[in-house]
Write a protein that holds these residues in place. Structure first.
Motif, short mmCIF file in Angstrom:
data_model
loop_
_atom_site.label_atom_id
_atom_site.label_comp_id
_atom_site.label_asym_id
_atom_site.label_seq_id
_atom_site.Cartn_x
_atom_site.Cartn_y
_atom_site.Cartn_z
N MET A 1 0.85 -1.20 0.00
CA MET A 1 0.00 0.00 0.00
C MET A 1 0.87 1.24 0.00
O MET A 1 1.80 1.37 0.79
CB MET A 1 -0.86 0.01 1.26
N LEU A 4 -3.19 6.52 0.14
CA LEU A 4 -4.37 6.37 0.99
C LEU A 4 -4.89 7.76 1.31
O LEU A 4 -4.14 8.59 1.80
CB LEU A 4 -4.00 5.61 2.26
N GLY A 65 1.93 3.38 6.11
CA GLY A 65 0.48 3.27 6.04
C GLY A 65 -0.10 2.37 7.10
O GLY A 65 -1.25 1.96 7.01
N ASP A 141 -5.72 1.05 5.91
CA ASP A 141 -6.68 0.99 4.81
C ASP A 141 -7.71 -0.11 5.01
O ASP A 141 -8.38 -0.52 4.08
CB ASP A 141 -5.94 0.78 3.48
#
Length: 187
Positions: A1, A4, A65, A141
DNA sequence: GCGGCGATTTTCT
DNA sequence: GAAAATCGCCGCA
């Protein structure tokens, strides 16, 4: 990831901290708009990651993240977002937010009515959102976390960080200009 | 409205 | 054994 809520968590922590202002953060549907953050980096004496990986700060050296949650003064929890490249050990402390969703729940958890004081500090914020060690190293996320980009253009102000005894000269505290929900006013 | 101080527990020296 | 990315209460102005 990597991306975001429009934020690149591979960027330096100061940049991520600035970009996070105005982002709406929800934990199990409870939360609001982030109005105050602080950046911490590997080459930063005030950062938990300064002396390298340890049992406590391991999440800071994990993937960007994700969350890094630690116990502060043996009493409070504090929430960080991990950023920079994998293994660098940088993060952004979420210091304050403007309550928008689940205000009734926050009032119960904090045993306090004043909306302005519900999340005006890193420890208060975690108590109001129900963040604990259980959230450490979780991805941002996926539930219970939810991030969404700012709806309106954001004006960001910066100043020295709060509550530390090292590197007090760098202006790595960021806030939403004019917000009444910050832990301390900017000047 | 301000400044001082104790609470409580994990972490590192 | 000390220090810590804090908070809220107390006293005083």
């Amino acid at each position: 990831m990597t991306q975001l809520a429009g934020i690149d968590f591979h960027a330096p922590s100061q940049e991520v901290a600035r970009q996070l202002i105005g982002v709406v953060l929800l934990v199990d549907g409870v939360g609001g708009r982030i109005v105050e953050t602080e950046a911490y980096d590997r080459d930063d004496p005030a950062s938990h990651s300064f002396s390298g990986p340890s049992e406590r700060n391991l999440a800071m050296f994990g993937p960007p993240g994700h969350a890094y949650v630690y116990r502060s003064y043996g009493i409070h929890w504090c929430l960080n977002f991990v950023c920079r490249d994998n293994g660098h050990g940088a993060g952004v402390l979420i210091r304050a937010l403007e309550p928008l969703a689940g205000i009734g729940v926050m009032r119960e958890r904090r045993a306090l009515d004043d909306v302005r004081l519900l999340c005006s500090g890193p420890g208060k914020l975690c108590q109001a959102l129900g963040v604990t060690r259980a959230h450490n190293a979780l991805p941002l996320d996926a539930p219970p976390f939810a991030l969404s980009p700012p709806g309106d253009p954001v004006v960001v102000v910066a100043g020295p960080r709060i509550g530390i005894s090292k590197a007090m000269d760098v202006p790595w505290r960021f806030g939403l200009a004019g917000s009444r929900f910050v832990s301390k006013p900017f000047r």
